[in-house]
Design an enzyme around this catalytic site. Structure first.
Site, short mmCIF file in Angstrom:
data_model
loop_
_atom_site.label_atom_id
_atom_site.label_comp_id
_atom_site.label_asym_id
_atom_site.label_seq_id
_atom_site.Cartn_x
_atom_site.Cartn_y
_atom_site.Cartn_z
CB ILE A 124 -1.01 0.00 1.18
CG1 ILE A 124 -1.96 1.19 1.05
CG2 ILE A 124 -0.32 -0.01 2.54
CD1 ILE A 124 -3.25 1.05 1.85
N GLY A 130 7.46 14.02 -0.22
CA GLY A 130 7.14 15.32 0.38
C GLY A 130 6.08 15.28 1.45
CB SER A 133 2.15 13.31 9.34
OG SER A 133 3.26 12.70 9.93
CD GLU A 245 -0.64 0.66 8.67
OE1 GLU A 245 -1.55 1.07 7.92
OE2 GLU A 245 0.57 0.88 8.46
CD GLN A 282 17.19 -1.58 46.25
OE1 GLN A 282 17.75 -0.49 46.27
NE2 GLN A 282 16.47 -2.04 47.26
CD GLN A 339 23.24 1.80 30.46
OE1 GLN A 339 23.26 2.13 29.28
NE2 GLN A 339 24.21 2.13 31.31
CG HIS A 341 22.13 -7.27 27.26
ND1 HIS A 341 20.83 -7.08 27.64
CD2 HIS A 341 22.19 -8.53 26.75
CE1 HIS A 341 20.13 -8.16 27.36
NE2 HIS A 341 20.92 -9.07 26.83
N GLY A 343 28.34 -3.68 27.40
CA GLY A 343 28.90 -3.61 26.04
C GLY A 343 28.33 -4.67 25.10
CG ASN A 369 4.08 6.99 18.95
OD1 ASN A 369 3.55 6.29 18.10
ND2 ASN A 369 4.77 6.47 19.95
#
Ligand SMILES: Cc1cc2nc3c(=O)[nH]c(=O)nc-3n(C[C@H](O)[C@H](O)[C@H](O)COP(=O)(O)OP(=O)(O)OC[C@H]3O[C@@H](n4cnc5c(N)ncnc54)[C@H](O)[C@@H]3O)c2cc1C
Length: 386
Positions: A124, A130, A133, A245, A282, A339, A341, A343, A369
């Site tokens: 679609i 140009g 939205s 959608e 923690q 973060q 994980h 590196g 959004n």
């Protein structure tokens, strides 16, 4: 929490799809990513097991009775396995509803058997270089000449653009109409139509396993029988079908957030620092607990929207809420999980890196959004003064 929106038959379907994803997608997914598109053969395999035609009437080659929850299961199982069935989603969740709702009898006979078999692939094309939205501002135009429409213009970021056999093109049949959206129509362009040209397959940050392309229409001639629905009704049709959608985007994002979180819980239990698992800090526990809470809260709302959508309720505001909130949540979850994980999170061999990259698009396509909030605000009676 146990989810009560699926039937026993749908629970069986989930197991079938889980097995199918593990056998037919996971082993070759890296090839799809390298190629930047899904092989046509895959759609045919899905056609063979009845998935492509599950919402298409029996007389046109489908099984005709599947509601949207079957599509949800496809989405969730793909996210669970860290693959995208991106273009399947585009075809089943986004495009098929237009065919089902607006194709006339002759068009049904022409297109439905191929759609059900997975041999007719679709796209679609709304967005243009140009405008995205502001859909009513599309410049692609379709001039009536005898029994043909002659299209001129270009489209941008079109999922499936390289492999689609037929494309729903959003075009102005009356460029002078005021308000502008009254001049918009939906016209089907087949891949062999004279004047239709595929452009570049675009290089993307994420979603590497599906193609996103430019398309051009240069005096592209198609028969007037390729008009979907009525002339000038295109914008209204788009507004009606975008609800699903957007819901689909929320469903997939939530499933990805849940799996990314599960992966991260497992990772933090085995990775050690200062003589103890990362999961013992923690900070790690609070971050994971907060994210788990938000995923469950999101699931409750999304499932409520799903039940209402399947009933056929008009839930434009609620779906817009789900779309922005869940896709923002996904970005937060993938960023925080990366973060945790350290590196390794930045390395593509760890799934969280893919999750992080793929999350970026969810708040942009299917209506950004910001546009979701414009819709909600408008429906709250808050008029724009801009
Ligand atoms: C991977 C991918 C796949 C896609 N697939 C398809 C497809 O199959 N078919 C298709 O037609 N399109 C597709 N798109 C295009 C997508 O739908 C658009 O990118 C999206 O609608 C945004 O349009 P735009 O890019 O022109 O952004 P713009 O409209 O230029 O927006 C830029 C920024 O301005 C903000 N903005 C715009 N208007 C307002 C406003 N009124 N108030 C506040 N903020 C505003 C936006 O929210 C955004 O942050 C795809 C895009 C990508 C990246």
């Amino acid at each position: 929490m146990r989810r009560d929106i699926f039937t026993a038959e749908q629970a069986d379907f989930r197991l079938l799809i889980r097995d199918f994803v593990a056998r037919e997608i996971v082993p070759c997914y890296q090839d799809w990513e390298r190629a930047g598109e899904v092989p046509r053969e895959f759609f045919r395999k899905l056609g063979d097991i009845g998935v492509m035609g599950m919402a298409i009437p029996e007389e046109h080659g489908g099984s005709g009775n599947a509601d949207y929850r079957y599509n949800v299961i496809l989405q969730e199982e793909a996210s669970r396995a860290l693959v995208t069935m991106g273009t399947v989603r585009t075809q089943l969740d986004v495009i098929l509803p237009y065919f089902l709702a607006y194709a006339n009898e002759e068009q049904r006979e022409r297109w439905f058997p191929g759609l059900a078999a997975g041999t007719l692939l679709t796209a679609i094309a709304m967005t243009e270089p140009g405008t995205g939205s502001d859909l009513a501002a599309v410049q692609t135009n379709a001039r009536r000449e005898g029994d043909s429409y002659v299209l001129n213009g270009s489209k941008m970021f079109i999922s499936n653009g390289q492999i689609a056999d037929t494309i729903i093109v959003v075009a102005k049949t009356d460029p002078k109409a005021r308000p502008a959206h009254r001049g918009v129509s939906l016209i089907l362009v087949d891949k062999d139509a004279p004047g239709f040209v595929r452009g570049r397959k675009l290089d993307k940050l994420g979603f590497k396993g599906q193609d996103t392309s430019e398309l051009f229409f240069e005096d592209c001639r198609v028969p007037v029988t390729n008009l979907l629905g009525q002339e000038g009704q295109g914008f209204k049709m788009l507004m009606e079908k975008l609800q699903q959608e957007r819901l689909t985007t929320a469903v997939g994002s939530l499933a990805s957030a849940r799996r990314c979180l599960d992966d991260t819980v497992a990772y933090t239990k085995q990775r050690k620092a200062f003589g103890q698992p990362i999961a013992a800090f923690q900070n790690t526990q609070f971050k994971l607990a907060e994210m788990a809470t938000e995923v469950e809260v999101g699931q409750a709302f999304v499932d409520r929207c799903l039940a209402a959508h399947v009933r056929g309720d008009e839930i434009v505001s609620e779906v817009s809420m789900a779309k922005w909130w869940v896709t923002d949540l996904l970005k937060k979850v993938t960023s925080q999980c990366l973060q945790l994980h350290g590196g390794y999170g930045f390395m593509m061999e760890f799934p969280v890196a893919t999750d992080y990259a793929d999350a970026a698009i969810q708040s942009i396509y299917a209506g950004t959004n910001e546009i979701m909030k414009v819709i909600i605000a408008r429906r709250m009676g808050l008029e724009s003064r801009e």
